[in-house]
Scaffold this motif. Sequence first.
Motif, PDB file in Angstrom:
ATOM      1  N   TYR A   1       0.670  -1.149   0.047  1.00 10.90           N
ATOM      2  CA  TYR A   1      -0.026   0.045  -0.185  1.00 10.90           C
ATOM      3  C   TYR A   1       0.974   1.363  -0.038  1.00 10.90           C
ATOM      4  CZ  TYR A   1       0.648  -0.002   5.112  1.00 10.90           C
ATOM      5  OH  TYR A   1       1.213  -0.147   6.485  1.00 10.90           O
ATOM      6  N   PRO A   2       0.612   2.188  -0.426  1.00 12.40           N
ATOM      7  CA  PRO A   2       1.247   3.366  -0.838  1.00 12.40           C
ATOM      8  C   PRO A   2       2.208   3.859   0.156  1.00 12.40           C
ATOM      9  CG  PRO A   2      -0.808   3.846  -1.958  1.00 12.40           C
ATOM     10  CD  PRO A   2      -0.922   2.511  -1.025  1.00 12.40           C
ATOM     11  N   ASP A   3       1.468   4.177   1.472  1.00 10.37           N
ATOM     12  CA  ASP A   3       2.168   4.890   2.583  1.00 10.37           C
ATOM     13  C   ASP A   3       3.437   3.851   2.755  1.00 10.37           C
ATOM     14  OD1 ASP A   3       2.544   6.550   4.702  1.00 10.37           O
ATOM     15  OD2 ASP A   3       2.136   4.833   6.203  1.00 10.37           O
TER      16      ASP A   3
ATOM     17  N   PHE B   1      -0.583   1.556  -7.718  1.00 11.06           N
ATOM     18  CA  PHE B   1       0.413   2.196  -8.053  1.00 11.06           C
ATOM     19  C   PHE B   1       0.237   3.839  -7.759  1.00 11.06           C
ATOM     20  CE2 PHE B   1      -0.735  -1.290 -10.810  1.00 11.06           C
ATOM     21  CZ  PHE B   1       0.493  -2.088 -11.064  1.00 11.06           C
TER      22      PHE B   1
ATOM     23  N   TYR C   1       6.316   6.359  -6.872  1.00  7.11           N
ATOM     24  CA  TYR C   1       7.112   6.243  -7.927  1.00  7.11           C
ATOM     25  C   TYR C   1       8.256   7.486  -7.887  1.00  7.11           C
ATOM     26  CZ  TYR C   1       5.662   1.804  -9.733  1.00  7.11           C
ATOM     27  OH  TYR C   1       5.503   0.376  -9.968  1.00  7.11           O
TER      28      TYR C   1
ATOM     29  N   MET D   1       5.416  13.448   0.886  1.00 10.00           N
ATOM     30  CA  MET D   1       4.183  12.453   0.764  1.00 10.00           C
ATOM     31  C   MET D   1       3.317  12.555   1.786  1.00 10.00           C
ATOM     32  SD  MET D   1       5.635  10.605  -1.419  1.00 10.00           S
ATOM     33  CE  MET D   1       6.885  11.245  -2.346  1.00 10.00           C
TER      34      MET D   1
ATOM     35  N   VAL E   1       1.625   7.513  -7.158  1.00  6.46           N
ATOM     36  CA  VAL E   1       2.528   8.761  -7.958  1.00  6.46           C
ATOM     37  C   VAL E   1       3.864   9.025  -6.918  1.00  6.46           C
ATOM     38  CG1 VAL E   1       2.784  10.890  -8.764  1.00  6.46           C
ATOM     39  CG2 VAL E   1       0.792   9.475  -9.306  1.00  6.46           C
TER      40      VAL E   1
ATOM     41  N   GLN F   1       6.047   3.847   0.087  1.00  2.00           N
ATOM     42  CA  GLN F   1       6.990   5.487   0.155  1.00  2.00           C
ATOM     43  C   GLN F   1       7.997   5.292   1.352  1.00  2.00           C
ATOM     44  OE1 GLN F   1       3.716   7.974   0.772  1.00  2.00           O
ATOM     45  NE2 GLN F   1       2.916   7.974  -1.423  1.00  2.00           N
ATOM     46  N   ARG F   2       7.507   4.718   2.490  1.00  2.00           N
ATOM     47  CA  ARG F   2       8.559   4.664   3.514  1.00  2.00           C
ATOM     48  C   ARG F   2       9.688   3.623   3.288  1.00  2.00           C
ATOM     49  NH1 ARG F   2       6.408   6.715   8.253  1.00  2.00           N
ATOM     50  NH2 ARG F   2       4.364   7.456   7.538  1.00  2.00           N
TER      51      ARG F   2
ATOM     52  N   ARG G   1      -0.167  11.892  -3.661  1.00  2.00           N
ATOM     53  CA  ARG G   1      -1.264  10.746  -3.075  1.00  2.00           C
ATOM     54  C   ARG G   1      -2.152  10.080  -4.105  1.00  2.00           C
ATOM     55  NH1 ARG G   1      -6.244  14.292  -0.550  1.00  2.00           N
ATOM     56  NH2 ARG G   1      -7.098  14.864  -2.444  1.00  2.00           N
ATOM     57  N   SER G   2      -2.027  10.396  -5.312  1.00  2.00           N
ATOM     58  CA  SER G   2      -3.061   9.883  -6.349  1.00  2.00           C
ATOM     59  C   SER G   2      -2.575   8.417  -6.464  1.00  2.00           C
ATOM     60  CB  SER G   2      -3.321  10.598  -7.446  1.00  2.00           C
ATOM     61  OG  SER G   2      -2.283  10.845  -8.132  1.00  2.00           O
ATOM     62  N   SER G   3      -3.498   7.316  -6.639  1.00  2.00           N
ATOM     63  CA  SER G   3      -3.006   5.985  -6.607  1.00  2.00           C
ATOM     64  C   SER G   3      -3.948   5.415  -7.952  1.00  2.00           C
ATOM     65  CB  SER G   3      -3.164   5.189  -5.597  1.00  2.00           C
ATOM     66  OG  SER G   3      -2.514   5.761  -4.669  1.00  2.00           O
ATOM     67  N   THR G   4      -3.551   4.209  -8.465  1.00  2.00           N
ATOM     68  CA  THR G   4      -4.362   3.833  -9.403  1.00  2.00           C
ATOM     69  C   THR G   4      -4.391   2.113  -9.109  1.00  2.00           C
ATOM     70  OG1 THR G   4      -3.314   5.034 -11.273  1.00  2.00           O
ATOM     71  CG2 THR G   4      -4.621   2.766 -11.965  1.00  2.00           C
ATOM     72  N   GLN G   5      -5.376   1.766  -8.942  1.00  2.00           N
ATOM     73  CA  GLN G   5      -5.644   0.200  -8.496  1.00  2.00           C
ATOM     74  C   GLN G   5      -6.070  -0.416  -9.696  1.00  2.00           C
ATOM     75  OE1 GLN G   5      -8.265   0.410  -4.978  1.00  2.00           O
ATOM     76  NE2 GLN G   5      -6.217   0.364  -3.802  1.00  2.00           N
TER      77      GLN G   5
END
Lengths: 399, 459
Positions: free
Chosen positions: A42-44, A198, A203, A270, A200, A47-48, A184-188
């Motif tokens: 998951y994004p958070d 995924f 990446y 982030m 932004v 990113q970490r 924060r925008s994501s694509t699932q």
Amino acid sequence: MFGLDKKDASLLLIVAVLVAFAPFFLNPFPEGSAMAQFNAGYPDLMQRFVIFGIFAIGFNILFGLTGYLSFGHAAFLGVGSYAAVWMFKLLSMNVIPAIILAVIVAGIFALIIGYVSLRRSGIYFSILTLAFAQMSFALAYSVLTPITGGETGLQLALNDPRILSAATTGGNIPVPALFGFEMRSSTQWAVGDWLFTFNVGYYFAAIIMLCSFYLSIRIFRSPFGMMLRAIKSNQQRLNYTGLNSRPYTLAAFVISGMYAGLAGGLMASMDPLAGAERMFWTASGEVVLMTILGGVGTLIGPVLGAGLIKYMENIISKINSDILHTWFAFLPDGLEDVVVTLIYPFIGKGWHLTLGIVFMLVVIFLPGGLVEGGQRVSRLFGRKKKAHDPKNATTEPAE
Amino acid sequence: MSKGNLTRRGVLKTGAVAGAGLALPTYLSAQDSGFTNAPSGATVTLGFNVPQSGPYADEGADELRAYELAVDHLNGTGADNGMLETFKYADGSGTVLKGSGVLGKKVEFVTGDTQTKSDAARASAKSMIEKDGAIMITGGSSSGVAVAVQALCQEAGVIFMAGLTHANDTTGKDKRANGFRHFFNSYMSGAALAPILAAQYGSDRKAYHLTADYNWGYTTEEAIRSSTEAMGWETVGTVLTPLTQTDFSSYITPVLQSDADVLVLNHYGGNMVNSLTNAVQFGLRDRMVNGKKFEIVVPLYSELMARGAGSNIAGILGSQNWDWKLENQLGAKYSGTNAFVQSFGTKYGFPPSQAAHTCYVQTLLYADAVERAGSFAPCAVVDALEGFSFDGMGNGPTLYRGEDHQCFKDVIVVRGKENPENEFDLVEIVEVTPVEQVTYAPDHPQFAGGALGSCNNGA
């Protein structure tokens, strides 16, 4: 290519592929299955992984190459975060100026602290950096509350000036973005029962991490890196040959501080909040653990160590006794309770205990960290490698 | 050269994937539902973000108990229905919640550890929102954490129902449209305490403040100072103490040398236990200054702290949001109290703390707002909660003010018991300050500088 030899180039390539496809193999379990608990995609958290990877790579340039153990590196991370959030408040929500300022401010801060601390080496250096970091923490926590937000942390507000961009979007605070791409925008993407995310921000941070990794390889292989290694192996001898080693250590310290500032700036990008706890001494200790766990002085080690610690912190700590009971529900009632009672101290808030055990095992049995573990495994299964492996030369036990 | 090929391919690969990652979201990120984490199955997930480690772990554990009880009651799986029986609207009709889930969906929950650190709390809340699909985040036992998580929820487009947070800033300069606070605040403590302090100790006192050196300490000191000075008291000294301080002897000595006759301890949790114990050990309570008996005041009381301080709290005044004896001692105006205490006691074997109460009530209020709004969409919930009047939740008639999302209700002034009978009955209720006395204008100077913004439904 890029001035790397084949071995380093393939290492960089491996890291690039790992990072690019992380959303897939961090989510190996289908949604809704019992094992979905262990998904880290998951994004958070992703990113970490990369942000703390940058932090640890930078720390390794100082600790791995010169052997100077800084115990106050989190201060630079915190300073970077504050600088970035101030840029969001004053200038614009674009992440580029924020990150640039974060790196510069952290660099200046590292120059000042390094100039003083590097007059001593060994344990005295560690204590000096620790003292500076704790001073910074105390300042940020209370004395400098107007600048740092104190305990609450520095946050964005609706009435911030943001002179280069709109102060608000639809009555809300805008979110950090890179020329319109919101962090924060994501694509699932759903494939059967699997769900891959995924993001932004991930990446963006990943690309910066790859650049930092590349830079760190170049530093390791440069004459400058060789000089730093000479300092680690015997600073006195170096001084007797007539070389002044201080400029080299100071340069390494500042570079390492700028890496930390970069990580801090990315963290703020982030999630636009900077808190003083980021500078607390436990945060400084964490990066030491990451580096030692992964392998001091190796290129990839710190990144692996950062990933392992962040994974445990975020995944193991979320398992609670209810979840354990569902896992072991197949056992007879009495036995189930016994098993749960035995495991319970090691999960949830007890994740530090698990981390401690893993750390002890690594230090005792794999003094070169996870990298050494990987090498042993590959030696076990792989064909006979040539006797001299340049990377083996750098895996030395932690001090 | 082979290595050149190798890396170029790697770069291309990375570039392609990263490019795809950057480009895709623009047309895929909007979900059909129109708001973040819209529940699609037969269940809805709430996120309970409480301190499970660190200085407020006791409060966190009690909050979690209350949340589990609230989920039992919402799903109708508990031994009884708790406050669902007493929860009434302003027109006297009962709540629309029937103990059959929320909008027909079974309530599930995930828990997280805030560690009483803003960063950790945000990481934990983020993982609940991003990984577990939580539609609402609630909990916390510190204003720093509440403010940080509230801002996060505003950005992410979920509702935040604050737990125990007492600083003015939560619904003052850091207020957010998606955040709501049921607990009272520093200003209300000051407004409720000042008249009683004047009545008990006289209106010509000299006060000395020891204040925990962080945001909550500052707002509490400001609130108590301005309220007591309006009553004629004089403030002779204010000293900030580090949050990590455990021995306050060096801060108490100057109090002995000043001509102060009241010591105000703007401390909470372990700080308060230690500073109060030190103050009593130094014999402050037996002192006579200016011909008056020396007194100690603790603006924010909690049962858990009282337990920690033991017999040192005897006779010391403070304020509370709620107390489990309220309905027994002051009558049916505070209905709901007994219903909650009973079901909490049945499940756990001891009475709940005020932290547990506010968390339980917040969960029910959220569920009720969703049910009334007919939607989980945050903006619909915000509309349903703004200006909402209710009763039967243990605090008497209560209003969720629309301007700042703060609840207005009576405040209780308590005093440590001289001879407590058991470890749960440590305080006695001195007086209840009616809501009119603690109400303030939304633009009061102590709350100035923030803006709610508009509600955010997220993606």
